[in-house]
Design a protein around this motif. Structure first.
Motif, PDB file in Angstrom:
ATOM      1  N   LEU A   1       8.569   8.425 -16.905  1.00  0.00           N
ATOM      2  CA  LEU A   1       8.188   7.063 -16.561  1.00  0.00           C
ATOM      3  C   LEU A   1       6.673   6.942 -16.502  1.00  0.00           C
ATOM      4  CD1 LEU A   1      10.811   6.316 -13.761  1.00  0.00           C
ATOM      5  CD2 LEU A   1      10.875   5.605 -16.151  1.00  0.00           C
ATOM      6  N   GLY A   2       6.200   5.756 -16.860  1.00  0.00           N
ATOM      7  CA  GLY A   2       4.774   5.533 -16.881  1.00  0.00           C
ATOM      8  C   GLY A   2       4.240   5.030 -15.551  1.00  0.00           C
ATOM      9  N   VAL A   3       2.929   5.088 -15.407  1.00  0.00           N
ATOM     10  CA  VAL A   3       2.280   4.592 -14.206  1.00  0.00           C
ATOM     11  C   VAL A   3       0.904   4.056 -14.579  1.00  0.00           C
ATOM     12  CG1 VAL A   3       1.413   6.897 -13.634  1.00  0.00           C
ATOM     13  CG2 VAL A   3       1.508   5.143 -11.860  1.00  0.00           C
TER      14      VAL A   3
ATOM     15  N   ARG B   1       4.918   0.105  -6.267  1.00  0.00           N
ATOM     16  CA  ARG B   1       3.966   1.192  -6.055  1.00  0.00           C
ATOM     17  C   ARG B   1       4.705   2.522  -6.101  1.00  0.00           C
ATOM     18  NH1 ARG B   1      -0.936   2.012  -4.997  1.00  0.00           N
ATOM     19  NH2 ARG B   1      -1.434  -0.161  -4.514  1.00  0.00           N
ATOM     20  N   VAL B   2       4.163   3.463  -6.880  1.00  0.00           N
ATOM     21  CA  VAL B   2       4.827   4.743  -7.087  1.00  0.00           C
ATOM     22  C   VAL B   2       3.811   5.882  -7.024  1.00  0.00           C
ATOM     23  CG1 VAL B   2       6.622   3.761  -8.573  1.00  0.00           C
ATOM     24  CG2 VAL B   2       4.507   4.598  -9.601  1.00  0.00           C
ATOM     25  N   GLU B   3       4.343   7.085  -6.927  1.00  0.00           N
ATOM     26  CA  GLU B   3       3.558   8.298  -7.149  1.00  0.00           C
ATOM     27  C   GLU B   3       4.251   9.107  -8.227  1.00  0.00           C
ATOM     28  OE1 GLU B   3       1.215   9.221  -2.985  1.00  0.00           O
ATOM     29  OE2 GLU B   3       3.025  10.360  -3.472  1.00  0.00           O
ATOM     30  N   ARG B   4       3.495   9.620  -9.182  1.00  0.00           N
ATOM     31  CA  ARG B   4       4.060  10.371 -10.300  1.00  0.00           C
ATOM     32  C   ARG B   4       3.323  11.701 -10.472  1.00  0.00           C
ATOM     33  NH1 ARG B   4       8.343   7.271 -10.342  1.00  0.00           N
ATOM     34  NH2 ARG B   4       8.303   5.406 -11.630  1.00  0.00           N
TER      35      ARG B   4
ATOM     36  N   SER C   1       0.807  -1.217   0.000  1.00  0.00           N
ATOM     37  CA  SER C   1       0.000   0.000   0.000  1.00  0.00           C
ATOM     38  C   SER C   1       0.839   1.265   0.000  1.00  0.00           C
ATOM     39  CB  SER C   1      -0.924   0.008   1.222  1.00  0.00           C
ATOM     40  OG  SER C   1      -0.161   0.048   2.428  1.00  0.00           O
ATOM     41  N   GLN C   2       2.137   1.147   0.294  1.00  0.00           N
ATOM     42  CA  GLN C   2       2.988   2.321   0.456  1.00  0.00           C
ATOM     43  C   GLN C   2       3.944   2.491  -0.720  1.00  0.00           C
ATOM     44  OE1 GLN C   2       2.347   4.354   3.150  1.00  0.00           O
ATOM     45  NE2 GLN C   2       0.705   2.852   3.443  1.00  0.00           N
ATOM     46  N   VAL C   3       4.209   3.734  -1.077  1.00  0.00           N
ATOM     47  CA  VAL C   3       5.138   4.047  -2.159  1.00  0.00           C
ATOM     48  C   VAL C   3       6.507   3.445  -1.867  1.00  0.00           C
ATOM     49  CG1 VAL C   3       6.375   5.916  -3.337  1.00  0.00           C
ATOM     50  CG2 VAL C   3       3.935   6.153  -2.830  1.00  0.00           C
ATOM     51  N   GLY C   4       7.082   2.780  -2.856  1.00  0.00           N
ATOM     52  CA  GLY C   4       8.387   2.159  -2.711  1.00  0.00           C
ATOM     53  C   GLY C   4       8.323   0.675  -2.437  1.00  0.00           C
ATOM     54  N   GLN C   5       7.173   0.166  -2.029  1.00  0.00           N
ATOM     55  CA  GLN C   5       7.043  -1.269  -1.802  1.00  0.00           C
ATOM     56  C   GLN C   5       6.920  -1.984  -3.144  1.00  0.00           C
ATOM     57  OE1 GLN C   5       3.662  -1.140   0.874  1.00  0.00           O
ATOM     58  NE2 GLN C   5       4.991  -1.451   2.644  1.00  0.00           N
ATOM     59  N   LYS C   6       7.559  -3.143  -3.266  1.00  0.00           N
ATOM     60  CA  LYS C   6       7.578  -3.805  -4.573  1.00  0.00           C
ATOM     61  C   LYS C   6       7.832  -5.296  -4.447  1.00  0.00           C
ATOM     62  CE  LYS C   6      12.399  -2.348  -5.242  1.00  0.00           C
ATOM     63  NZ  LYS C   6      13.311  -1.527  -6.081  1.00  0.00           N
ATOM     64  N   PHE C   7       7.477  -5.996  -5.516  1.00  0.00           N
ATOM     65  CA  PHE C   7       7.758  -7.414  -5.691  1.00  0.00           C
ATOM     66  C   PHE C   7       8.619  -7.589  -6.932  1.00  0.00           C
ATOM     67  CE2 PHE C   7       4.473  -8.491  -2.683  1.00  0.00           C
ATOM     68  CZ  PHE C   7       4.813  -9.770  -2.257  1.00  0.00           C
TER      69      PHE C   7
ATOM     70  N   GLU D   1      -3.574  -3.804  -2.411  1.00  0.00           N
ATOM     71  CA  GLU D   1      -2.698  -3.429  -1.302  1.00  0.00           C
ATOM     72  C   GLU D   1      -2.181  -4.634  -0.536  1.00  0.00           C
ATOM     73  OE1 GLU D   1      -4.840  -0.595   1.048  1.00  0.00           O
ATOM     74  OE2 GLU D   1      -4.459   1.035  -0.389  1.00  0.00           O
ATOM     75  N   ASN D   2      -2.419  -5.841  -1.054  1.00  0.00           N
ATOM     76  CA  ASN D   2      -2.049  -7.047  -0.325  1.00  0.00           C
ATOM     77  C   ASN D   2      -1.754  -8.156  -1.339  1.00  0.00           C
ATOM     78  OD1 ASN D   2      -2.100  -8.881   2.171  1.00  0.00           O
ATOM     79  ND2 ASN D   2      -3.650  -9.826   0.864  1.00  0.00           N
ATOM     80  N   ILE D   3      -0.503  -8.321  -1.695  1.00  0.00           N
ATOM     81  CA  ILE D   3      -0.136  -9.393  -2.628  1.00  0.00           C
ATOM     82  C   ILE D   3      -0.040 -10.700  -1.844  1.00  0.00           C
ATOM     83  CG2 ILE D   3       1.641 -10.294  -4.165  1.00  0.00           C
ATOM     84  CD1 ILE D   3       0.135  -7.964  -5.366  1.00  0.00           C
ATOM     85  N   ASP D   4      -0.877 -11.678  -2.231  1.00  0.00           N
ATOM     86  CA  ASP D   4      -0.900 -12.941  -1.499  1.00  0.00           C
ATOM     87  C   ASP D   4      -1.020 -14.158  -2.410  1.00  0.00           C
ATOM     88  OD1 ASP D   4      -3.531 -12.729  -2.342  1.00  0.00           O
ATOM     89  OD2 ASP D   4      -4.371 -12.479  -0.331  1.00  0.00           O
ATOM     90  N   THR D   5      -0.827 -13.984  -3.700  1.00  0.00           N
ATOM     91  CA  THR D   5      -0.842 -15.111  -4.618  1.00  0.00           C
ATOM     92  C   THR D   5      -0.075 -14.749  -5.880  1.00  0.00           C
ATOM     93  OG1 THR D   5      -2.282 -16.765  -5.660  1.00  0.00           O
ATOM     94  CG2 THR D   5      -2.972 -14.486  -5.819  1.00  0.00           C
ATOM     95  N   LEU D   6       0.398 -15.761  -6.610  1.00  0.00           N
ATOM     96  CA  LEU D   6       1.079 -15.558  -7.881  1.00  0.00           C
ATOM     97  C   LEU D   6       0.854 -16.796  -8.735  1.00  0.00           C
ATOM     98  CD1 LEU D   6       3.823 -17.526  -7.660  1.00  0.00           C
ATOM     99  CD2 LEU D   6       4.582 -15.642  -6.209  1.00  0.00           C
ATOM    100  N   GLY D   7       1.062 -16.660 -10.037  1.00  0.00           N
ATOM    101  CA  GLY D   7       0.827 -17.836 -10.864  1.00  0.00           C
ATOM    102  C   GLY D   7       1.123 -17.646 -12.330  1.00  0.00           C
ATOM    103  N   PHE D   8       0.897 -18.729 -13.091  1.00  0.00           N
ATOM    104  CA  PHE D   8       1.198 -18.805 -14.511  1.00  0.00           C
ATOM    105  C   PHE D   8      -0.008 -19.365 -15.272  1.00  0.00           C
ATOM    106  CE2 PHE D   8       5.136 -19.321 -12.198  1.00  0.00           C
ATOM    107  CZ  PHE D   8       6.086 -18.608 -12.919  1.00  0.00           C
ATOM    108  N   VAL D   9      -0.067 -19.053 -16.560  1.00  0.00           N
ATOM    109  CA  VAL D   9      -1.066 -19.658 -17.427  1.00  0.00           C
ATOM    110  C   VAL D   9      -0.621 -19.513 -18.888  1.00  0.00           C
ATOM    111  CG1 VAL D   9      -2.468 -17.555 -17.723  1.00  0.00           C
ATOM    112  CG2 VAL D   9      -3.546 -19.802 -17.947  1.00  0.00           C
TER     113      VAL D   9
END
Length: 414
Positions: free
Chosen positions: A271-273, A213-216, A95-101, A286-294
């Protein structure tokens, strides 16, 4: 003796800064932040076969926390729904600017897939809002059909009536189906017909991606007047793609590549957003809790076929500034002063004393972290009217030298 020690410190700082700049210039990356952690994934993967025809049309093997092999048999439906491969985990705050995966993996096809509308996709999901981000979406096929796209997925759980439902446990029928394009670009690492994804089954492709997550400061006027109209909170994403094919290069793409799609642009950096507050219909992710492929097509292999994901790794960065020694949410001259005061402390140092890399020492590597994370404002010696002590003067000069080197580096990259 004090002046000699200070000059030695300045000399060490200058060398550390110069070596750091050269290193960053060579590899394009910084030292790992203490705020970054690798996810501990499950050794087995889950799958969702939408119609479960018999035993299902997908079989998983070679499973580990770093990958799997997915074998398909026949089509799933005329609707193009394909079985997903996914993992769920305890949610991480984004949820906060600068947080990333960040994620990286190798991909190899053991069967040539259909060249048409077949696509390979990877993404992150938020089950609390039933939404997802799809940073890797690549058309499979020849050069003219290989392209990146970044998309937003408005529903992990699909609904045949068109409504947007809440997430249903175990239902990933809509995961990575995606929606509007927010950035994209074409090409492949070799640029020839056999460089596309899945065309040559002897080639291993390597991907990395980051969502942040960014602010532009965004200019909404048309035509653009270069003046920021609004501060937008959203997502910035990057993807790299290379392979072990002879002559392969690394393709880099970010969300503003070629100005495609519905992304908006920062007037300061270009830079884009992805403008999340406008396009997400269920609130922010605001809560990444899964990932996957298809693989997204009605019948990607025209019968039996398989692919393998290996060397899969995911990291989360909570956005904390390692060199914010006084913990006031910025990195400035006050933090440098903390580092200077405790320079040389070994074995017992804390972050508040200037230890940015958590090795319990205060040394040149901590200064380099301060330099990389500097947000300002700098110490204004002239306006203060104060005559600086030798230590602060020399360190300010060191920072100025380092800043000059960084500006020189940036000018060379333009």
């Amino acid at each position: 003796m004090k002046w000699i020690n200070q000059f030695r410190k300045l000399e060490a700082l200058h060398a550390t800064s110069l070596l750091g700049v050269l290193y960053l210039s060579a590899c394009g990356c910084g030292a790992a932040s203490a705020a970054t952690q690798q996810l501990n994934l499950n050794s087995t993967w889950s799958e969702h076969d939408p119609f479960q025809l018999g035993a299902g049309v997908q079989a998983l093997s070679n499973q580990s926390s770093s990958g799997f092999t997915s074998a398909h048999s026949s089509a799933v439906s005329d609707l193009g729904e394909q079985p997903r491969v996914y993992q769920e985990f305890t949610g991480y705050d984004v949820s906060q600017v600068g947080q990333k995966f960040s994620a990286s993996f190798d991909l190899q096809f053991h069967t040539v897939p259909v060249i048409g509308d077949t696509q390979f996709r990877f993404g992150f999901g938020d089950r609390t809002t039933n939404q997802a981000l799809v940073p890797i979406m690549i058309d499979i096929g020849q050069t003219q059909g290989s392209s990146f796209r970044f998309r937003y997925d408005d529903s992990i759980t699909d609904d045949e009536n068109g409504a947007v439902p809440n997430y249903e446990p175990g239902n990933y029928s809509g995961f990575l189906s995606a929606s509007t394009t927010y950035g994209g670009g074409g090409g492949n690492p070799t640029g020839d017909l056999n460089g596309g994804l899945g065309v040559d089954t002897s080639v291993t492709h390597t991907f990395t991606t980051t969502i942040e997550r960014v602010e532009r400061n965004v200019d909404f006027s048309f035509p653009p007047d270069g003046i920021a109209d609004e501060v937008v909170n959203g997502w910035y994403t990057t993807v790299t793609w290379t392979s072990d094919a002879p002559g392969a290069e690394t393709i880099f793409l970010d969300i503003d590549e070629a100005g495609r799609g519905a992304s908006v642009f920062d007037v300061d950096t270009g830079l884009g957003v992805y403008q999340e507050d406008v396009f997400n219909n269920r609130g922010r992710i605001e809560n990444i809790d899964t990932l996957g492929f298809v693989i997204f097509n009605n019948n990607p292999f025209m019968g039996n076929g398989s692919y393998t994901v290996s060397n899969f790794m995911v990291e989360y960065d909570d956005g904390a500034l390692s060199a914010d020694f006084d913990e006031d949410t910025d990195v400035d001259g006050d933090d440098l002063a903390s580092w200077d005061t405790n320079y040389g402390l070994t074995g017992t140092a804390t972050k508040m004393q200037g230890d940015a890399d958590a090795d319990m020492d205060v040394d040149g590597s901590d200064y380099l972290t301060w330099q990389q994370e500097f947000t300002g404002p700098a110490m204004n010696l002239a306006s203060s009217g104060a005559v600086p002590e030798p230590s602060s003067l020399l360190l300010t000069l060191a920072a100025a030298i380092s800043g000059g080197l960084m500006r020189w580096k940036r000018s060379k990259l333009k």
